[in-house]
Design an enzyme around this catalytic site. Structure first.
Site, PDB file in Angstrom:
ATOM      1  N   LEU A  75       0.864  -1.179   0.000  1.00  0.00           N
ATOM      2  CA  LEU A  75       0.000   0.000   0.000  1.00  0.00           C
ATOM      3  C   LEU A  75       0.903   1.232   0.000  1.00  0.00           C
ATOM      4  CD1 LEU A  75      -2.785  -0.828   2.634  1.00  0.00           C
ATOM      5  CD2 LEU A  75      -3.113  -0.503   0.182  1.00  0.00           C
ATOM      6  N   ASP A  76       0.630   2.194  -0.873  1.00  0.00           N
ATOM      7  CA  ASP A  76       1.408   3.426  -0.909  1.00  0.00           C
ATOM      8  C   ASP A  76       1.219   4.208   0.390  1.00  0.00           C
ATOM      9  OD1 ASP A  76       2.297   2.822  -3.428  1.00  0.00           O
ATOM     10  OD2 ASP A  76       0.790   4.036  -4.456  1.00  0.00           O
ATOM     11  N   PRO A  77       2.133   5.137   0.698  1.00  0.00           N
ATOM     12  CA  PRO A  77       1.999   5.926   1.931  1.00  0.00           C
ATOM     13  C   PRO A  77       0.642   6.606   2.087  1.00  0.00           C
ATOM     14  CG  PRO A  77       4.179   6.244   1.004  1.00  0.00           C
ATOM     15  CD  PRO A  77       3.405   5.424  -0.001  1.00  0.00           C
ATOM     16  N   LEU A  78       0.077   7.133   0.996  1.00  0.00           N
ATOM     17  CA  LEU A  78      -1.227   7.795   1.077  1.00  0.00           C
ATOM     18  C   LEU A  78      -2.315   6.843   1.566  1.00  0.00           C
ATOM     19  CD1 LEU A  78      -3.239  10.164   0.238  1.00  0.00           C
ATOM     20  CD2 LEU A  78      -3.422   8.972  -1.946  1.00  0.00           C
ATOM     21  N   ALA A  79      -2.230   5.581   1.180  1.00  0.00           N
ATOM     22  CA  ALA A  79      -3.305   4.613   1.422  1.00  0.00           C
ATOM     23  C   ALA A  79      -3.248   4.018   2.829  1.00  0.00           C
ATOM     24  CB  ALA A  79      -3.238   3.497   0.382  1.00  0.00           C
TER      25      ALA A  79
END
Length: 335
Positions: A75-79
């Site tokens: 999961l990307d940092p934003l998610a």
């Protein structure tokens, strides 16, 4: 707490955690490994607290390296949301979660397109949004449902002739050929919350420079006949928000949620990007309470955070809170 029955130790298995927005998946995994490497649930009791000298080279491994850990889909940092973790022999079963069905909730903010298709990127183009209505969004959703072809964003790490796509875009290098669309399946797609202008989201402050825009246009025009990154509208007056709405979707592995939002905004004669992204399901692992037989709840990140901060209260079995919760939600692999 009374004693409970614990399977023979150490254990191998799979469990889910609720990753918070902000840190990378790798940093979260590193923190989990610090805890698991000191836990009798996953490490032989006679190895706890001892360095491993078994490697042929002279380097000593810390006790944290005595347990093998991996994750089943970054999961990307934003998610935020479901991150499946494999421990020991459980790591051999993580590949199944790359292609499994996943469920997401995502918030789209209209009027602004970014290079990364989300709020972490830079502004690429501004477009009208005031004409968009809930009814228009709902009418467009069937176009993105079922088996569809999806083109990955040019600012992605996918490689073409050995070079990441984002390098072509940043350096103004013509693409050797069009980006190959991927066949993905969107099992369901629905608008679950029309936020309208009642929100606190805003467009990113940073924009692509003139040179960066020209480089991106050069890369795109090499394979697309009509490309324009010019702003079609100006910044809204101070205090006016652009429209936002929340989508819920169940998709196959390999689906770019950001691309669905980006392409949907284009279909609405606007521009848009992702401002929130939550993975609420990955295969059998789900956020919150389980609703289907066979589902497994995920352990909240706060449980691990408290342990990392030094919480040490143990029960009659000698287990601390994070160990109890993981043991309760662990799919044991005993092959």
């Amino acid at each position: 707490m009374p004693k409970i029955s614990i399977p023979p130790l150490p254990l191998s298995g799979l469990f889910g955690i609720v990753k918070p927005s902000g840190p990378t998946s790798m940093s979260v995994l590193t923190d989990i490994k610090k805890l698991a490497g000191k836990s009798r649930l996953f490490v032989d009791a006679d190895k706890l607290g001892k360095p491993d000298h078994s490697r042929k080279n002279s380097k000593k491994r810390s006790r944290f390296d005595s347990v093998k850990i991996g994750q089943g889909g970054t999961l990307d940092p934003l998610a935020n949301g479901v991150l499946v973790v494999g421990v020991g022999r459980g790591t051999k079963h993580l590949a199944q979660f790359l292609d499994c069905t996943k469920e997401y909730y995502t918030t789209c903010l209209l009027g602004c397109e970014t290079d990364s298709y989300d709020s972490e990127g830079k502004r690429v183009r501004l477009a009208p949004w005031r004409h968009v209505t809930r009814e228009k969004v709902e009418a467009a959703l069937p176009m993105f449902t079922g088996e569809i072809l999806q083109t990955p964003p040019i600012f992605s790490a996918l490689k073409m002739d050995g070079k990441p796509l984002y390098e072509y875009a940043r350096k103004g290098i013509s693409l050797p050929r069009p980006i190959e669309p991927r066949k993905v399946t969107v099992h369901s797609l629905e608008l679950v919350n029309w936020r309208g202008v009642n929100h606190n989201f805003s467009w990113p402050q940073d924009s692509l420079t003139v040179d960066e825009k020209q480089a991106m246009e050069t890369a795109l025009k090499s394979v697309e006949s009509e490309v324009s990154l010019k702003d079609e509208v100006e910044n809204p007056p101070e205090g006016e928000n652009a429209l936002a709405f929340v989508l819920k979707m169940r998709v196959s592995g390999g689906t770019y949620v950001r691309s669905i939002v980006h392409d949907l905004a284009h279909c609405l004669n606007s521009a848009g990007h992702v401002v929130t992204l939550t993975r609420s399901r990955q295969g059998k692992f789900v956020m919150g309470e389980t609703t289907d037989e066979g589902d497994i709840s995920c352990v909240p990140w706060e449980v691990f955070q408290k342990a990392l901060e030094g919480e040490k209260d143990s029960d009659a079995n000698g287990l601390v809170e994070w160990e109890r919760q993981v043991l309760d939600q662990l799919e044991v692999i005993d092959e």
